[in-house]
Design a protein around this motif. Structure first.
Motif, short mmCIF file in Angstrom:
data_model
loop_
_atom_site.label_atom_id
_atom_site.label_comp_id
_atom_site.label_asym_id
_atom_site.label_seq_id
_atom_site.Cartn_x
_atom_site.Cartn_y
_atom_site.Cartn_z
N ALA A 187 -6.38 5.60 -7.45
CA ALA A 187 -5.67 5.02 -8.60
C ALA A 187 -4.24 4.58 -8.29
CB ALA A 187 -5.65 6.02 -9.75
N TRP A 188 -3.83 4.67 -7.00
CA TRP A 188 -2.41 4.41 -6.68
C TRP A 188 -1.94 3.02 -7.10
CZ3 TRP A 188 -5.94 5.66 -2.71
CH2 TRP A 188 -5.97 7.02 -2.37
N HIS A 189 -2.82 2.04 -7.07
CA HIS A 189 -2.37 0.65 -7.26
C HIS A 189 -2.87 0.03 -8.56
CE1 HIS A 189 -0.67 0.54 -3.24
NE2 HIS A 189 -1.74 1.21 -2.86
N VAL A 190 -3.31 0.86 -9.49
CA VAL A 190 -3.88 0.35 -10.74
C VAL A 190 -2.92 -0.63 -11.42
CG1 VAL A 190 -4.52 1.04 -13.10
CG2 VAL A 190 -5.45 2.28 -11.15
N PRO A 220 -13.40 -2.41 7.93
CA PRO A 220 -12.25 -1.54 8.23
C PRO A 220 -11.09 -1.80 7.26
CG PRO A 220 -12.98 -2.77 10.18
CD PRO A 220 -13.69 -3.36 9.01
N ASP A 221 -10.39 -0.72 6.93
CA ASP A 221 -9.26 -0.83 6.01
C ASP A 221 -8.10 -1.54 6.72
OD1 ASP A 221 -7.19 -0.47 4.28
OD2 ASP A 221 -7.46 1.69 4.05
N PRO A 222 -7.70 -2.72 6.23
CA PRO A 222 -6.63 -3.47 6.91
C PRO A 222 -5.24 -3.11 6.43
CG PRO A 222 -7.54 -4.82 5.17
CD PRO A 222 -8.24 -3.48 5.08
N TYR A 223 -5.13 -2.20 5.47
CA TYR A 223 -3.87 -2.00 4.75
C TYR A 223 -2.72 -1.59 5.66
CZ TYR A 223 -0.70 -0.29 1.07
OH TYR A 223 0.37 -0.07 0.24
N TYR A 224 -2.98 -0.61 6.55
CA TYR A 224 -1.91 -0.13 7.41
C TYR A 224 -1.87 -0.82 8.76
CZ TYR A 224 -1.26 3.58 4.01
OH TYR A 224 -1.01 4.27 2.86
N GLY A 225 -2.89 -1.56 9.06
CA GLY A 225 -2.98 -2.19 10.38
C GLY A 225 -2.22 -3.50 10.42
N VAL A 253 -16.42 -2.09 -4.20
CA VAL A 253 -15.53 -0.92 -4.26
C VAL A 253 -14.89 -0.62 -2.90
CG1 VAL A 253 -15.40 1.55 -4.77
CG2 VAL A 253 -16.94 0.09 -6.11
N CYS A 254 -13.58 -0.42 -2.92
CA CYS A 254 -12.87 0.09 -1.75
C CYS A 254 -11.98 1.24 -2.21
CB CYS A 254 -12.10 -1.01 -1.02
SG CYS A 254 -10.79 -1.79 -1.99
N LEU A 255 -10.94 1.54 -1.44
CA LEU A 255 -10.09 2.68 -1.79
C LEU A 255 -9.03 2.29 -2.83
CD1 LEU A 255 -9.21 5.62 -1.27
CD2 LEU A 255 -7.97 4.81 0.74
N GLY A 256 -8.23 1.28 -2.48
CA GLY A 256 -7.10 0.93 -3.34
C GLY A 256 -7.35 -0.20 -4.32
N ASN A 257 -8.43 -0.96 -4.11
CA ASN A 257 -8.74 -2.18 -4.89
C ASN A 257 -7.61 -3.21 -4.82
OD1 ASN A 257 -9.49 -3.09 -8.36
ND2 ASN A 257 -10.43 -3.87 -6.51
N ILE A 258 -6.92 -3.24 -3.67
CA ILE A 258 -5.93 -4.31 -3.48
C ILE A 258 -6.17 -5.11 -2.20
CG2 ILE A 258 -4.08 -3.33 -4.90
CD1 ILE A 258 -2.78 -2.37 -2.24
N CYS A 259 -7.08 -4.67 -1.33
CA CYS A 259 -7.34 -5.43 -0.09
C CYS A 259 -8.80 -5.86 0.03
CB CYS A 259 -6.94 -4.61 1.14
SG CYS A 259 -5.18 -4.20 1.20
N ARG A 260 -9.67 -4.92 0.41
CA ARG A 260 -11.04 -5.30 0.77
C ARG A 260 -11.89 -5.71 -0.43
NH1 ARG A 260 -12.17 0.13 3.78
NH2 ARG A 260 -10.68 0.72 2.16
N SER A 261 -11.92 -4.88 -1.47
CA SER A 261 -12.82 -5.22 -2.59
C SER A 261 -12.33 -6.46 -3.37
CB SER A 261 -13.11 -4.03 -3.50
OG SER A 261 -11.95 -3.51 -4.09
#
Ligand code: 4NP
Length: 156
Positions: free
Chosen positions: A46-49, A126-131, A9-17
């Motif tokens: 749920a932003w990227h479901v 670490p969340d790589p989404y914005y970095g 589990v991560c936040l958006g389920n599009i990068c880390r998880s």
């Protein structure tokens, strides 16, 4: 031996998880242990479901021979807490949010994924989404280390 069910589990389920799901599945297939585990990933948001993994996650994983195609983002649902044996949070915020929504009887299943990589100096992916930079590479390194530790525990 019974099947161990694991949810990353991560936040958006599009990068880390998705990288964790892909890496762990790759490792399991390499060892021929696919009959022992059920694997999925989900997000607390749920932003990227319905979306596939972020293209940077897909590309970075593919360079290591790990295929993320076929994955689609979904949100954590209540039934997950009953169904899965391990519910593994990528960071503290995910852990807090999962604990908040989980029925009390299942809260013990929620753990930090990097507990399974005790040799790493970090405790969160670490969340790589914005970095920029090597965020996805670094996340994959951590995810790889924890995946090996998790599989060793399940095998043991
Ligand atoms: P993830 O990364 O939690 O590793 O999938 C994120 C993806 C999207 C967002 C945040 C983190 N977002 O805010 O849209």
């Amino acid at each position: 031996m019974s099947i161990t069910k694991i949810l990353f589990v991560c936040l958006g389920n599009i990068c880390r998880s998705p990288m964790a799901e892909g890496t762990f599945r790759h490792l399991v297939l390499e060892k021929g242990l696919q009959h022992l585990v059920e694997i999925d990933s989900a997000g607390t948001g749920a932003w990227h479901v319905g979306e596939p993994p972020d293209h940077r996650a897909t590309a970075t994983a593919l360079l290591r021979g790990i295929d993320l195609s076929g994955q689609a983002a979904r949100k954590v649902k209540q039934q997950d807490f009953e169904h899965y044996d391990y519910i593994l949070a990528m960071d503290q915020e995910n852990h807090i949010n999962l604990t908040r929504i989980a029925p009390e009887e299942y809260r013990h299943k929620i753990r930090m994924f990097l507990e399974f990589a005790p040799d790493q100096s970090e405790t969160e992916v670490p969340d790589p989404y914005y970095g920029g930079g090597d965020g996805f590479e670094h996340a994959l390194d951590l995810v790889d280390a924890a995946s090996r530790g998790l599989l060793a525990e399940i095998e043991g």
